[in-house]
Design a protein around this motif. Structure first.
Motif, PDB file in Angstrom:
ATOM      1  N   PRO A   1       7.027  25.684  28.876  1.00  0.00           N
ATOM      2  CA  PRO A   1       8.487  25.668  28.707  1.00  0.00           C
ATOM      3  C   PRO A   1       9.026  26.954  28.084  1.00  0.00           C
TER       4      PRO A   1
ATOM      5  N   GLU B   1       9.323  20.472  29.199  1.00  0.00           N
ATOM      6  CA  GLU B   1      10.677  20.778  29.701  1.00  0.00           C
ATOM      7  C   GLU B   1      10.717  21.832  30.805  1.00  0.00           C
ATOM      8  N   ALA B   2       9.598  22.469  31.100  1.00  0.00           N
ATOM      9  CA  ALA B   2       9.609  23.476  32.185  1.00  0.00           C
ATOM     10  C   ALA B   2       9.906  22.812  33.527  1.00  0.00           C
TER      11      ALA B   2
ATOM     12  N   THR C   1       3.820  22.273  35.717  1.00  0.00           N
ATOM     13  CA  THR C   1       4.799  22.547  34.668  1.00  0.00           C
ATOM     14  C   THR C   1       4.474  21.675  33.453  1.00  0.00           C
TER      15      THR C   1
END
Ligand code: NAD
Length: 492
Positions: free
Chosen positions: A261, A295-296, A292
Motif C-alpha cells: 500500500p 489498501e493497495a 496487492t
C-alpha cells in the motif's frame, strides 16, 4: 543469407543450403504473411558442423585469448552499426515493437562487451608453497564444441547470452535457433562472418526437434545451453546429461509481483503495465501475477485496468504502437483458452483482450491486454505459464500472506515487490523463492555482468548464463601441483 527465400546453414565458414526434406515458413505474426522458409536440418548436417567444430577447436584453443577477443570487439562494432536492421527483422518475425527489438539487441551487445573481459575473467588461481617447495595452480581450459538451443521470444539477445563467452574462452560454438524466428540468426551470422572468425569456430544449424536430438546425442558436443519452455528444458537437460554433457537449461516462468500500500501507485502501474504487456507478455520475466496487499487493492486494480485498456496494440514498426501480436495462431488460441479457464475458476475478467483486431492487420495474431481479478491461487490459471498479455490479480491482507502466495508455485524465475519500505523490501528479498528479484523494478533482468539466476522449474543445472557463470560453464578446471627441487636442476 537466403537462397530463393530459403534460409541457409553456416557450416565450416560457408553458407550452405540444407538437404532437409521439410521446411517451415517464417511468418510475420502481425500480417500472417510468410517471409521466408527455414530448413529442419537432419542429423547429418549436425554431424558436419560438429566435425568442423572439432577440427577448428585444435587451433582456436591455442589462439591467445587476447587474439580471440579481437573478433568479439569487431562483432560489437558490427552489431552497433547494424542494430537498426536487425531490430526491424526481429519486429517482422517475432512481433515485438521496434523499441523492444532495439532494447533486446542492446542487452545482447552488453554480453559481447562483458565477454571481451575474458583475459581477466578466465584467470585461474594459485598458491605457492602448499607444502615446502611445492606450488599448486588451477587453470581453466575450454571444453571443445558447445551448442545453444534458443527460443522464439528474444532471437537477437538470447544467442548472445552464450556465444561470446563460449568463443572468448576458446570453444567452438553451434547455434540452433528457434525455427519460428530464424531470420534474425541469419543476420547475426552475416555479421559473425564479417567478424572473421576462422571456419568452424562459430556455426549455425537451423532446425527443430530432430536437429536438437542430433546435437544432444553427438559425442563431439561437450556442453549444451538451452532456453525455452520448462517441459523441453527438462527433456534437454536429462538427455544431454545422460549423454555425459554439461547442461544449463532455462525454462518457463510464472512471475509474481507484490504491491504494497505504500508504493507510488502511478509509477508502479506504469512499470507493471510494461512488465505484463510489453513484448505481448511473451517474456520469461513478464509480471504475470500481481498480489496487492491491504489498501493497495482498489487503487492498483483500477489503475492497471485503465492502463491495460488504453495500451496501443499494432504492428511494431508503426508509430505509437506499444504492444505487438503473439507469435502464432496456436499461441493465440491457447492464451484465449486460458483466459476462459480463469473465468471458469472464478476470476472476473476486468479487461478482456479476446476477439479484437487491428485496423489494416485483420489477419494478425492479436490478443489485447487482459486483466483477471480475484484469480484462485489453487487454480490452473494461477500456476500455468500463459506467455501472453494477461495479468492475474490476487489480494492479501498482510506481507506474510503475500509472500506465501509468491512462494506457492513451482517456477522461480523472478519475483518483484513495489514498496517505499526498506524493511518490507528486505523481508521480501530474503524470503522470496526466485532467482531474480526486483524491488521497484518490473523486469528484473540481470545485466550481462551478473548471472541470469532462475530457480526451481525455471532452471535445470547449476551454472547460469552470462558473466562469470558463463565463463565457468564453458571451461573445465585443471589443477597442477608441481615441485622443482633446486638440486635437480643445473646450477647457474
Ligand atoms: P520451446 O521450448 O517451444 O522451444 C525452445 C527451443 O527448443 C527451440 O529452439 C525449439 O526448436 C526447441 N524444441 C522445441 N520442442 C522441442 C522438443 N520436443 N525437443 C527438442 N527440442 C525442442 O520454447 P519457445 O516457445 O520457443 O519459447 C518460449 C518459452 O521459453 C517460454 O516458456 C519462456 O518462458 C521460455 N523462456 C525462458 C527464458 C529464461 O531465461 N528462463 C528466456 C526466454 C524464454
Amino acid at each position: 543469407m537466403s537462397d530463393k527465400g530459403q534460409l541457409l546453414n553456416f557450416i565450416d565458414g560457408k553458407w550452405r543450403r540444407s538437404s532437409a526434406s521439410e521446411y517451415l515458413d517464417i511468418i510475420n505474426p502481425a500480417t500472417a504473411q510468410a517471409m521466408s522458409t527455414v530448413p529442419l536440418s537432419p542429423g547429418g548436417e549436425v554431424d558436419m558442423a560438429v566435425r568442423a567444430g572439432m577440427k577448428a577447436f585444435q587451433e582456436w584453443r591455442r589462439t591467445p585469448v587476447e587474439d580471440r577477443i579481437q573478433h568479439l570487439f569487431a562483432l560489437k562494432v558490427l552489431l552497433e552499426d547494424n542494430i537498426d536492421d536487425i531490430a526491424r527483422v526481429i519486429t517482422h518475425e517475432c512481433g515485438k515493437t521496434y523499441a523492444e527489438s532495439v532494447g533486446e539487441m542492446r542487452r545482447g551487445i552488453e554480453d559481447v562487451e562483458v565477454a571481451c573481459g575474458a583475459p581477466i575473467l578466465m584467470q585461474g588461481r594459485n598458491n605457492e608453497d602448499i607444502a615446502r617447495g611445492i606450488d599448486e595452480h588451477m587453470i581453466r581450459q575450454p571444453l571443445g564444441v558447445v551448442t545453444a538451443i534458443t527460443p522464439f521470444n528474444f532471437p537477437g539477445m538470447i544467442p548472445l547470452w552464450f556465444m561470446p563467452y563460449a568463443l572468448a574462452t576458446g570453444n567452438c560454438f553451434i547455434l540452433k535457433p528457434s525455427e519460428k524466428v530464424s531470420m534474425s540468426s541469419q543476420m547475426l551470422f552475416e555479421l559473425l562472418e564479417q567478424a572473421n572468425f576462422p571456419p568452424g569456430v562459430v556455426q549455425l544449424v537451423n532446425g527443430g526437434k530432430e536437429t536438437v536430438d542430433a546435437l544432444l546425442d553427438h559425442p563431439g558436443v561437450k556442453a549444451v545451453s538451452f532456453v525455452g519452455s520448462t517441459p523441453v528444458a527438462k527433456y534437454v537437460y536429462s538427455r544431454a546429461t545422460a549423454n555425459g554433457k554439461r547442461a544449463q537449461c532455462q525454462g518457463g516462468a510464472k512471475n509474481p509481483v507484490v504491491i504494497m500500500p505504500d508504493a507510488d501507485m502511478e509509477t508502479t502501474t506504469r512499470i507493471m503495465a510494461d512488465s505484463a504487456f510489453g513484448c505481448a507478455g511473451q517474456r520469461c520475466l513478464a509480471a504475470s501475477v500481481a498480489i496487492t496487499v491491504g489498501e493497495a487493492k482498489n487503487e492498483f486494480t483500477e489503475m492497471i485496468a485503465d492502463a491495460a485498456s488504453t495500451r496501443k496494440v499494432g504492428f511494431g514498426l508503426d508509430e505509437g504502437v506499444q504492444m505487438g501480436p503473439v507469435i502464432t495462431p496456436e499461441s493465440k488460441a491457447r492464451i484465449e483458452g486460458l483466459i476462459e479457464k480463469g473465468a471458469q475458476e472464478g476470476a472476473d475478467i476486468l479487461v478482456d483482450g479476446r476477439g479484437q483486431t487491428v485496423d489494416g492487420y485483420k489477419d494478425g495474431y492479436w490478443v489485447f491486454p487482459t486483466v483477471l481479478d480475484g484469480v484462485n491461487p489453487e487454480g490452473e490459471i494461477a500456476n500455468t505459464e500463459i506467455f501472453g498479455p494477461v495479468l492475474s490479480l490476487m489480494h492479501a491482507e498482510t506481507l506474510d500472506e503475500a509472500i506465501e502466495l509468491v512462494n506457492h508455485r513451482n517456477y522461480g524465475n523472478m519475483a518483484c515487490m513495489f514498496t517505499s519500505s526498506g524493511a518490507a523490501a528486505r523481508q521480501f528479498r530474503y524470503s522470496a523463492d526466485a532467482g531474480n528479484i526486483g524491488i521497484n523494478i518490473g523486469v528484473a533482468a540481470p545485466m550481462a555482468f551478473f548471472p541470469f539466476s532462475g530457480w526451481n522449474d525455471s532452471f535445470f543445472g547449476d551454472l547460469h548464463a552470462q558473466a562469470h557463470h558463463g565463463i565457468e560453464f564453458y571451461t573445465q578446471t585443471k589443477v597442477v601441483i608441481e615441485r622443482w627441487p633446486r638440486e635437480w636442476s643445473r646450477q647457474f
